[in-house]
Enzyme design. Structure first.
Site, PDB file in Angstrom:
ATOM      1  N   GLU A  43     -28.955 -27.490 -11.974  1.00 19.36           N
ATOM      2  CA  GLU A  43     -30.363 -27.550 -12.391  1.00 19.36           C
ATOM      3  C   GLU A  43     -30.460 -28.368 -13.688  1.00 19.36           C
ATOM      4  O   GLU A  43     -30.082 -27.896 -14.757  1.00 19.36           O
ATOM      5  CB  GLU A  43     -30.914 -26.141 -12.619  1.00 19.36           C
ATOM      6  N   LYS A 132     -37.354 -16.418 -10.776  1.00 20.96           N
ATOM      7  CA  LYS A 132     -36.509 -16.477 -11.967  1.00 20.96           C
ATOM      8  C   LYS A 132     -36.949 -15.411 -12.968  1.00 20.96           C
ATOM      9  O   LYS A 132     -38.148 -15.210 -13.181  1.00 20.96           O
ATOM     10  CB  LYS A 132     -36.632 -17.874 -12.590  1.00 20.96           C
TER      11      LYS A 132
END
Length: 216
Positions: A43, A132
């Site tokens: 990421e 998340k």
């Protein structure tokens, strides 16, 4: 099918490397070190200058062996830039409805930051696959257990404060994966990319060890 591939890869490896760097080249080198260690979920955050350049370069070099995504995506414009660069998943620190719609339009997995059950509900309604939890250090594994009571179908990935010592508590607490940032990439400040590779392999091995123990 791209979303399915991304999710399968993330869930099988169980760890996402969160790459924050001062420039695109450093982001590439950090990511490369992680991939060499077997950590194949990357990421690249958009706090990194020219993050899209790093993403494009990583996809070209490692697209067949790693899943490259974008992080710290705050709006649909940034999401579109990331997707055009080749990002296969998009992560946000908070939930944004228009960003969710953009990701869904292009078949890219969206993973927004959520804290309340209300936010989680809205994110799920708009197609978020994994939610998340950030900063994880402010809540802890018990928070995940509490959420899974009324919402057992929610897939949560904590980021922030997760390390090799507490990773097992998070996974056993119900998390499907974890995001690792500074605890993984800090050696880059000293040019120790070899150390990042070592740490990456340790995180991947730790996840497999936890899952194997849980299956017994």
């Amino acid at each position: 099918m791209k979303k399915l591939k991304v999710l399968q890869n993330l869930l099988s490896t169980g760890v996402v490397a969160v790459i924050r760097a001062d420039n695109a080249e450093d982001a590439y080198r950090m990511s490369e070190a992680c991939i060499e260690g077997g950590l194949n979920n990357i990421e690249v955050t958009f706090t990194t200058p020219e993050a899209d350049v790093a993403i494009k370069k990583l996809v070209a070099a490692y697209g067949d062996k790693a899943v490259i995504g974008a992080g710290t995506v705050l709006d649909p414009i940034t999401a579109r830039i990331a997707i055009l660069a080749g990002a296969e998943f998009v992560v946000s620190p908070s939930f944004d409805e228009e960003t969710a719609k953009t990701c869904n339009l292009y078949g890219v997995s969206y993973m927004p930051g959520t804290l309340t059950l209300g936010e989680m509900k809205e994110a799920l309604k708009l197609g978020a696959d994994i939610l998340k939890l950030f900063p994880g250090s402010a809540f802890g594994p018990d928070f995940v257990k509490a959420v899974n009571g009324p919402m057992p179908h929610v897939n949560i990935m904590p980021t922030g404060g997760v390390d090799l010592e507490n990773m097992e508590k998070w996974i056993k607490g119900g998390c499907v994966a974890v995001g690792i940032g500074g605890n993984l990439t800090a050696p880059a400040k000293e040019g120790r990319y070899d150390r990042i590779t070592e740490l990456a392999s340790q995180y991947v091995a730790k996840f497999q060890e936890i899952k194997a123990a849980s299956a017994k």
